[in-house]
Scaffold this motif. Structure first.
Motif, short mmCIF file in Angstrom:
data_model
loop_
_atom_site.label_atom_id
_atom_site.label_comp_id
_atom_site.label_asym_id
_atom_site.label_seq_id
_atom_site.Cartn_x
_atom_site.Cartn_y
_atom_site.Cartn_z
N ILE A 1 -56.28 -42.26 -5.66
CA ILE A 1 -56.64 -43.48 -6.42
C ILE A 1 -57.96 -43.28 -7.15
CG2 ILE A 1 -57.24 -45.92 -6.20
CD1 ILE A 1 -55.33 -45.96 -3.73
N GLN B 1 -51.90 -47.50 -14.48
CA GLN B 1 -52.62 -46.93 -13.35
C GLN B 1 -51.66 -46.57 -12.22
OE1 GLN B 1 -55.79 -46.39 -13.72
NE2 GLN B 1 -56.31 -45.60 -11.71
N ALA B 2 -50.64 -47.38 -12.02
CA ALA B 2 -49.68 -47.10 -10.95
C ALA B 2 -48.96 -45.78 -11.19
CB ALA B 2 -48.67 -48.25 -10.85
N ASP B 3 -48.63 -45.51 -12.45
CA ASP B 3 -47.94 -44.25 -12.77
C ASP B 3 -48.86 -43.05 -12.56
OD1 ASP B 3 -45.67 -45.63 -13.44
OD2 ASP B 3 -46.14 -45.74 -15.57
N ILE C 1 -43.73 -51.75 -5.06
CA ILE C 1 -44.34 -50.77 -5.95
C ILE C 1 -45.18 -51.44 -7.03
CG2 ILE C 1 -43.80 -48.96 -7.65
CD1 ILE C 1 -41.36 -48.27 -6.00
N ASN D 1 -46.96 -54.08 -6.88
CA ASN D 1 -48.18 -54.74 -6.40
C ASN D 1 -49.25 -53.67 -6.18
OD1 ASN D 1 -50.12 -56.32 -5.24
ND2 ASN D 1 -48.71 -57.39 -3.86
N LEU D 2 -49.91 -53.28 -7.24
CA LEU D 2 -50.87 -52.17 -7.19
C LEU D 2 -52.09 -52.53 -6.35
CD1 LEU D 2 -51.72 -49.36 -8.09
CD2 LEU D 2 -52.69 -50.39 -10.17
N GLN E 1 -49.07 -42.46 -8.90
CA GLN E 1 -47.82 -41.88 -8.41
C GLN E 1 -47.76 -40.38 -8.69
OE1 GLN E 1 -44.09 -44.05 -9.15
NE2 GLN E 1 -43.22 -42.14 -9.92
N TYR F 1 -51.32 -52.23 -2.74
CA TYR F 1 -51.18 -50.80 -2.39
C TYR F 1 -52.55 -50.16 -2.19
CZ TYR F 1 -50.31 -45.81 -2.97
OH TYR F 1 -50.30 -44.45 -2.81
#
Length: 285
Positions: free
Chosen positions: A62, A75-77, A13, A15-16, A80, A19
């Protein structure tokens, strides 16, 4: 050969970049492929079809999430939360309406990201109503271009968004304010020998300690008066008052009490009425 679904499911998770690369590797669907998959999901509850629809649209999530990078959130949040919106859209999409899934999903993706931004941008919420949320996101875009507004610009924004000028001013102030910690500051931050904390200066002007103490004293006084007044009643009248008004269940009816004492319900009502009069006189004196 490893399936792309398996690759995405085991990607760390944190490792954006990896992904995003893997999400972009998933091929986009043609109109015919999309229709076939959405029909399989809607009419046959095919979860494999739902998985393919979601994975093939991750690149759009994205792309949308990148537009919210200026709020200081990971950014990951954001991605998500957008993925949650995408999954909701896939579940609700009707293949018979004649539009592409991505057009339908944009609303759900943005809605989830908006909720997340509003929940986490500040400790104190800056927008709670629907109109305030609309103003928050549109105002922020405009402020990037113009900075602080003058009165003419405030009036223009208010007209464009269908809100009052006062609403624009208030939201601009909310967005410009900073959260302040209530915790004690470290010793090194003490200025001129003074601890500049906000806690000692907070006031609750709605609080009235004297009123609370007065209420407590009055309740104690009233309870004491009632207890003494009850002791002046005969045992039967006292039991009737307890059964009718002071017991926790308060389910005793006149008929039930009348059976216990072998008298009529009307007689119980008369005894209750007389006892209440005596209590009132005793409490008032």
């Amino acid at each position: 050969m490893i399936n792309k679904v398996q690759i995405l499911s085991v990607t760390p998770i944190g490792n954006l970049d990896a992904y995003i690369r893997l999400a972009n590797l998933w091929p986009m669907l043609s109109l015919e492929e999309e229709k076939a998959l959405t029909k399989r999901l809607r009419y046959d509850t095919d979860l494999d079809a739902a998985k393919i629809l979601i994975l093939s649209h991750l690149r759009f999530v994205i792309h949308i999430a990148r537009h919210y990078s200026g709020y200081g959130l990971l950014q990951a949040d954001l991605i998500q939360e957008g993925n949650i919106g995408l999954m909701k859209a896939v579940r609700r999409f009707n293949p018979e309406i004649g539009v592409r899934l991505v057009s339908f999903a944009v609303h759900w993706i943005k809605a989830e990201i908006h909720e997340y931004v509003l929940r986490n941008w500040r400790i104190v919420k800056v927008a709670t109503t629907k109109s305030q949320r609309k103003l928050f996101f549109n105002l922020r875009k405009t402020k990037k271009r113009l900075g602080w507004f003058n009165q003419e610009e405030i009036d223009i924004v208010a007209r464009e968004l269908g809100v009052s000028s006062e609403d624009v001013k208030e939201m601009e102030c909310r967005m410009s304010a900073q959260d302040v910690t209530l915790n004690p500051v470290p010793e090194e931050d003490i200025i001129d020998g003074k601890n500049h904390r906000i806690v000692p200066y907070l006031q609750d002007k709605t609080s009235n300690f004297s009123y609370g103490i007065e209420q407590d004293n009055w309740e104690q006084y009233a309870t004491s008066k009632l207890s003494h007044a009850l002791l002046r009643l005969d045992e039967r009248s006292r039991n009737i008052i307890h059964a009718r008004w002071l017991d926790e269940n308060k389910k005793n009816t006149l008929q039930n009490i009348a059976k216990d004492y072998g008298i009529s319900a009307e007689r119980v009502r008369q005894l209750e009425k007389n006892a209440m009069k005596k209590l009132k006189i005793a409490i008032e004196n």
